[in-house]
Design a protein around this motif. Sequence first.
Motif, short mmCIF file in Angstrom:
data_model
loop_
_atom_site.label_atom_id
_atom_site.label_comp_id
_atom_site.label_asym_id
_atom_site.label_seq_id
_atom_site.Cartn_x
_atom_site.Cartn_y
_atom_site.Cartn_z
N ILE A 65 37.63 37.76 38.40
CA ILE A 65 37.28 38.97 37.64
C ILE A 65 35.81 39.33 37.86
O ILE A 65 35.45 40.50 38.03
CB ILE A 65 37.59 38.77 36.15
CG1 ILE A 65 39.11 38.66 35.93
CG2 ILE A 65 37.02 39.92 35.31
CD1 ILE A 65 39.50 38.20 34.55
N MET A 66 34.94 38.30 37.87
CA MET A 66 33.51 38.54 38.06
C MET A 66 33.22 39.12 39.45
O MET A 66 32.42 40.04 39.61
CB MET A 66 32.72 37.24 37.87
CG MET A 66 32.68 36.76 36.42
SD MET A 66 31.84 35.17 36.25
CE MET A 66 30.17 35.63 36.72
N ILE A 67 33.91 38.58 40.47
CA ILE A 67 33.73 39.08 41.84
C ILE A 67 34.20 40.53 41.94
O ILE A 67 33.53 41.38 42.53
CB ILE A 67 34.46 38.19 42.86
CG1 ILE A 67 33.77 36.82 42.96
CG2 ILE A 67 34.52 38.86 44.23
CD1 ILE A 67 34.52 35.80 43.78
N TYR A 68 35.38 40.82 41.32
CA TYR A 68 35.88 42.20 41.31
C TYR A 68 34.86 43.13 40.66
O TYR A 68 34.59 44.23 41.16
CB TYR A 68 37.20 42.28 40.56
CG TYR A 68 38.40 41.74 41.31
CD1 TYR A 68 38.36 41.57 42.68
CD2 TYR A 68 39.56 41.40 40.63
CE1 TYR A 68 39.46 41.07 43.37
CE2 TYR A 68 40.67 40.92 41.31
CZ TYR A 68 40.61 40.75 42.69
OH TYR A 68 41.70 40.27 43.36
N ALA A 69 34.30 42.69 39.53
CA ALA A 69 33.34 43.53 38.80
C ALA A 69 32.09 43.80 39.65
O ALA A 69 31.59 44.94 39.71
CB ALA A 69 32.96 42.85 37.49
N LEU A 70 31.58 42.74 40.31
CA LEU A 70 30.39 42.91 41.16
C LEU A 70 30.66 43.85 42.32
O LEU A 70 29.83 44.71 42.66
CB LEU A 70 29.93 41.55 41.69
CG LEU A 70 29.26 40.62 40.67
CD1 LEU A 70 29.04 39.23 41.27
CD2 LEU A 70 27.93 41.20 40.21
N VAL A 71 31.83 43.69 42.95
CA VAL A 71 32.19 44.57 44.07
C VAL A 71 32.25 46.02 43.61
O VAL A 71 31.72 46.92 44.28
CB VAL A 71 33.55 44.14 44.68
CG1 VAL A 71 34.08 45.22 45.63
CG2 VAL A 71 33.41 42.81 45.42
N ILE A 72 32.86 46.26 42.45
CA ILE A 72 32.96 47.63 41.92
C ILE A 72 31.58 48.22 41.65
O ILE A 72 31.30 49.36 42.00
CB ILE A 72 33.84 47.64 40.64
CG1 ILE A 72 35.30 47.35 41.01
CG2 ILE A 72 33.73 48.99 39.93
CD1 ILE A 72 36.19 47.08 39.82
N PHE A 73 30.68 47.42 41.04
CA PHE A 73 29.34 47.91 40.73
C PHE A 73 28.55 48.23 42.01
O PHE A 73 27.87 49.25 42.09
CB PHE A 73 28.58 46.89 39.88
CG PHE A 73 28.78 47.07 38.41
CD1 PHE A 73 28.18 48.13 37.73
CD2 PHE A 73 29.59 46.21 37.69
CE1 PHE A 73 28.37 48.31 36.37
CE2 PHE A 73 29.80 46.39 36.33
CZ PHE A 73 29.19 47.45 35.67
N PHE A 74 28.67 47.34 43.04
CA PHE A 74 27.97 47.60 44.30
C PHE A 74 28.50 48.85 44.99
O PHE A 74 27.74 49.62 45.58
CB PHE A 74 28.09 46.39 45.23
CG PHE A 74 27.15 45.26 44.89
CD1 PHE A 74 25.79 45.50 44.75
CD2 PHE A 74 27.63 43.96 44.70
CE1 PHE A 74 24.91 44.46 44.43
CE2 PHE A 74 26.77 42.93 44.39
CZ PHE A 74 25.40 43.18 44.25
N VAL A 75 29.81 49.04 44.93
CA VAL A 75 30.42 50.23 45.54
C VAL A 75 29.96 51.49 44.83
O VAL A 75 29.61 52.50 45.46
CB VAL A 75 31.96 50.12 45.53
CG1 VAL A 75 32.60 51.45 45.94
CG2 VAL A 75 32.42 49.01 46.47
N LEU A 76 29.93 51.46 43.49
CA LEU A 76 29.48 52.62 42.71
C LEU A 76 28.02 52.95 43.03
O LEU A 76 27.64 54.12 43.19
CB LEU A 76 29.65 52.35 41.21
CG LEU A 76 31.09 52.30 40.69
CD1 LEU A 76 31.10 51.88 39.22
CD2 LEU A 76 31.78 53.64 40.86
#
Length: 270
Positions: A66-77
């Motif tokens: 979940i943490m990796i998914y969240a980080l990926v989403i924030f970097f993409v945004l």
Amino acid sequence: MNIAKNILNILGKKEVYGLAIIVLAGIAAYTLGNKLIDKIINHGKSSYERKKRTTIVKLLSNVAKIMIYALVIFFVLDLYGVNTKGLIASLGVASALLGLALQDTLKDLISGVDIVLNNYFVVGDIITYNNFTGEVIEMSLKATKIKKNTGEVMIIANRNINEVINISQKKADVKINIATAYEVKTAKVEKAIGKILEEAKKIKGVSDQSKYLGISELGDSAVIYTISIVCSQENQWQIKRDILKIIKETYEKDKIKIPYQQIEVHNETL
């Protein structure tokens, strides 16, 4: 040429190659993490320690994912120009509200980790919960699944698990009665039982504490000799079947009779 040039122009944009780099970095982090986890698990000194580590890993790997998914989403945004700093700040209030909404889930997670750290049980253990006995087949962030030997599966929210009986943390003591014909000498039978125990102790999960207990009954048609087999709880039924096979083969080889019920019919003529 124009098509190739257009493709290169598209791929050269940071929104494209940046997205690819972020996603690949997330996949690499998750893959490397799993490999490291496997090494940690395999360094366990005992099978129980490895099971414990595996259970902890299964619980925490979901959090890491979940943490990796969240980080990926924030970097993409952030890559696409979204003000992530302002978004993080605004999440302060939202997270408080989300915390209230997900308090049961948080309780489940905390309870799950507490269960493992305090050795209540791990995946693979046989436990009894509210008169339901079965194998722990899965522990997730929210719940624990217990499978009965007849196939039924009980799903329990981790926060509701406050008292269980862990059968796996104690060895089973299986008593096996061996019916033998009266006409066979006791010394011969006990010699055969010695051979049976030697073979039984070669079975995986059978303890050296297994022993011959003696004659437990003088039945109507047989002398009952009893042996005690100390073994792992989860494999006790298969172990008993294997030992019964050893008993029969040993008795056949040593020509010791296993009696069976017989009915004598007396026909009197007047």
